[in-house]
Design an enzyme around this catalytic site. Structure first.
Site, short mmCIF file in Angstrom:
data_model
loop_
_atom_site.label_atom_id
_atom_site.label_comp_id
_atom_site.label_asym_id
_atom_site.label_seq_id
_atom_site.Cartn_x
_atom_site.Cartn_y
_atom_site.Cartn_z
N GLU A 123 0.82 -1.21 0.00
CA GLU A 123 0.00 0.00 0.00
C GLU A 123 0.85 1.27 0.00
O GLU A 123 0.52 2.25 -0.65
CB GLU A 123 -0.96 0.00 1.20
CG GLU A 123 -2.05 -1.05 1.12
CD GLU A 123 -3.00 -0.87 -0.06
OE1 GLU A 123 -3.02 0.22 -0.66
OE2 GLU A 123 -3.70 -1.83 -0.39
N GLN A 132 1.03 6.95 -5.35
CA GLN A 132 1.64 7.72 -6.44
C GLN A 132 2.34 6.85 -7.49
O GLN A 132 3.08 7.37 -8.33
CB GLN A 132 2.67 8.74 -5.88
CG GLN A 132 2.16 9.62 -4.78
CD GLN A 132 1.18 10.67 -5.25
OE1 GLN A 132 1.13 11.01 -6.41
NE2 GLN A 132 0.37 11.17 -4.35
N LEU A 182 11.33 4.30 -7.22
CA LEU A 182 9.93 4.48 -6.83
C LEU A 182 9.61 5.95 -6.53
O LEU A 182 8.46 6.36 -6.59
CB LEU A 182 9.61 3.64 -5.59
CG LEU A 182 9.35 2.16 -5.83
CD1 LEU A 182 9.29 1.41 -4.51
CD2 LEU A 182 8.07 1.94 -6.62
N TYR A 217 9.47 9.65 -4.24
CA TYR A 217 8.83 10.00 -2.98
C TYR A 217 9.52 9.25 -1.83
O TYR A 217 8.92 8.46 -1.10
CB TYR A 217 7.33 9.68 -3.01
CG TYR A 217 6.59 10.40 -4.12
CD1 TYR A 217 6.14 11.71 -3.95
CD2 TYR A 217 6.37 9.78 -5.35
CE1 TYR A 217 5.47 12.38 -4.97
CE2 TYR A 217 5.70 10.44 -6.37
CZ TYR A 217 5.27 11.73 -6.18
OH TYR A 217 4.61 12.39 -7.19
N TYR A 245 -6.47 6.28 4.45
CA TYR A 245 -6.61 5.24 3.43
C TYR A 245 -5.81 3.99 3.79
O TYR A 245 -6.34 2.87 3.79
CB TYR A 245 -6.17 5.75 2.05
CG TYR A 245 -5.89 4.61 1.10
CD1 TYR A 245 -6.93 3.88 0.57
CD2 TYR A 245 -4.59 4.23 0.79
CE1 TYR A 245 -6.69 2.79 -0.26
CE2 TYR A 245 -4.33 3.15 -0.03
CZ TYR A 245 -5.39 2.44 -0.56
OH TYR A 245 -5.15 1.35 -1.35
N ASP A 286 -9.01 5.82 -1.52
CA ASP A 286 -7.93 6.45 -2.28
C ASP A 286 -8.54 7.18 -3.46
O ASP A 286 -9.77 7.33 -3.55
CB ASP A 286 -6.89 5.41 -2.70
CG ASP A 286 -7.43 4.42 -3.74
OD1 ASP A 286 -8.67 4.42 -4.00
OD2 ASP A 286 -6.63 3.65 -4.30
N CYS A 311 -18.18 2.67 -19.01
CA CYS A 311 -19.52 2.73 -18.44
C CYS A 311 -20.46 1.65 -19.01
O CYS A 311 -21.32 1.12 -18.29
CB CYS A 311 -20.14 4.11 -18.66
SG CYS A 311 -19.28 5.44 -17.78
N CYS A 360 -26.09 4.12 -11.58
CA CYS A 360 -25.08 5.17 -11.44
C CYS A 360 -25.69 6.51 -11.84
O CYS A 360 -26.07 6.72 -13.01
CB CYS A 360 -23.87 4.86 -12.32
SG CYS A 360 -22.61 6.16 -12.31
#
Length: 346
Positions: free
Chosen positions: A36, A41, A79, A81, A119, A137, A198, A207
């Protein structure tokens, strides 16, 4: 369609077929936590190889808690960040000290750990421990905004609370983990940001966004600030079989090694003067090319320059490294092209 039917329809769709991702084959809280954090990102397809390598290096919470920062950042390289990796280590140390090495089966205690927000705490609680917690999220937010036709700008406290309450309302008591994964899968593969599918969506008939013809326009996001562009001269300073790297200390890329750089200065004389001020007399060698890196709110436009140092003088936070040593250091993706250029010369 009522809440229960929405939930059952999404679960039925998920059960009939979804992406086979390694973190979906386990209920181990540590492994789910790592996945997670990596998925923040970063696209799932990109994460897979990093996830498996990372767990082979740090198979338990205790291994992560004892990790050397430089080696940890090297394992995280690519990765981005990097604060996520540092928060992982801090949290692992707290888990060892306070919870005997096992992530707590409690949403509030999870949320109190570094790097774990609403989250991630909800996802770990639901998937690993079967706690009926919502995990909201960006994917889940999009599904709910479209399904309920939420036209207010997302990101405000009131809208966040509304979406969080709605997400919690949808969680089934008997299969919260499967539902958390199903909602993420819906947002990633069906209710996508652009060109949502959709016509084959399992909840299309009820929806509101689809019925009103506005699904593709939701959620309404606040206007983003324009990215600032910085022009930088990246200096590859060579002395014999070594090149100079420096460790950044500020928030952006803090703790990672980069090459010396100068904001805005591109004239050879100015670049040499910059190194002279650091105590490293240099002669200008050559322009090696250009590179570009896009951060969330910032763009670096980088000219790469080679300089020849007269001696390997000490520089604050600096090291003179060989090609082998350079390849072993944690460097951010932003200087990938510069590292390649340095390696080619070494």
């Amino acid at each position: 369609m009522d809440t229960e039917n929405f939930t059952r329809s999404v679960l039925k769709w998920y059960d009939e077929g979804h992406r086979d991702l390694p973190w979906r084959r386990t209920r181990d809280a540590y492994r789910i936590w790592i996945s997670e954090i990596m998925l923040q990102q970063t696209r799932a397809e990109t994460v897979v190889s990093y996830y498996e390598r990372f767990l082979s290096r740090y198979p338990t919470v205790r291994d992560l808690a004892q990790a050397k920062e430089e080696e940890l950042l090297k394992s995280w390289e690519g990765l981005g960040y990097y604060s996520r990796a540092r928060s992982l280590k801090k949290a692992a140390q707290m888990i060892v000290d306070q919870y005997a090495g096992a992530l707590p089966a409690d949403v509030e205690k999870l949320r109190a750990l570094p790097g774990i927000g609403d989250y991630t705490s909800g996802a770990i609680a639901a998937i690993a421990y079967g706690i009926p917690a919502a995990a909201v999220d960006g994917n889940v937010e999009r599904v709910i905004c479209r399904y309920d036709a939420v036209t207010q700008t997302v990101g405000t406290p009131a809208v966040r609370r509304r979406i969080a309450a709605r997400a919690q309302e949808l969680v089934p008591a008997d299969r919260p983990g499967a539902f958390a994964n199903a909602m993420m899968e819906m947002g990633a593969t069906m209710c996508t940001p652009k060109n949502p599918k959709c016509l084959i969506c399992p909840v299309r008939e009820s929806c509101r966004g689809f019925a009103q013809g506005i699904a593709q326009d939701l959620p309404v996001k606040p206007k983003r600030k324009a990215q600032r562009v910085e022009e930088r001269a990246v200096l590859l300073v060579f002395c014999g079989d070594r090149v100079l790297v420096v460790r950044r200390e500020e928030k952006l890329l803090g703790g990672l090694f980069v090459f010396p750089d100068v904001l805005g200065a591109h004239e050879p004389a100015a670049l040499c003067a910059h190194m002279e001020a650091l105590g490293v007399p240099c002669a200008y060698d050559a322009m090696l090319g250009h590179a570009r890196h896009v951060f969330t709110h910032l763009i670096w436009e980088m000219d790469l320059h080679a300089l020849a140092a007269q001696r390997r003088a000490d520089v604050p936070g600096g090291m003179w490294v060989t090609g082998k040593e350079l390849s072993a250091l944690p460097l951010p993706t932003a200087v990938k092209a510069a590292r390649q250029a340095a390696m080619a010369r070494l």
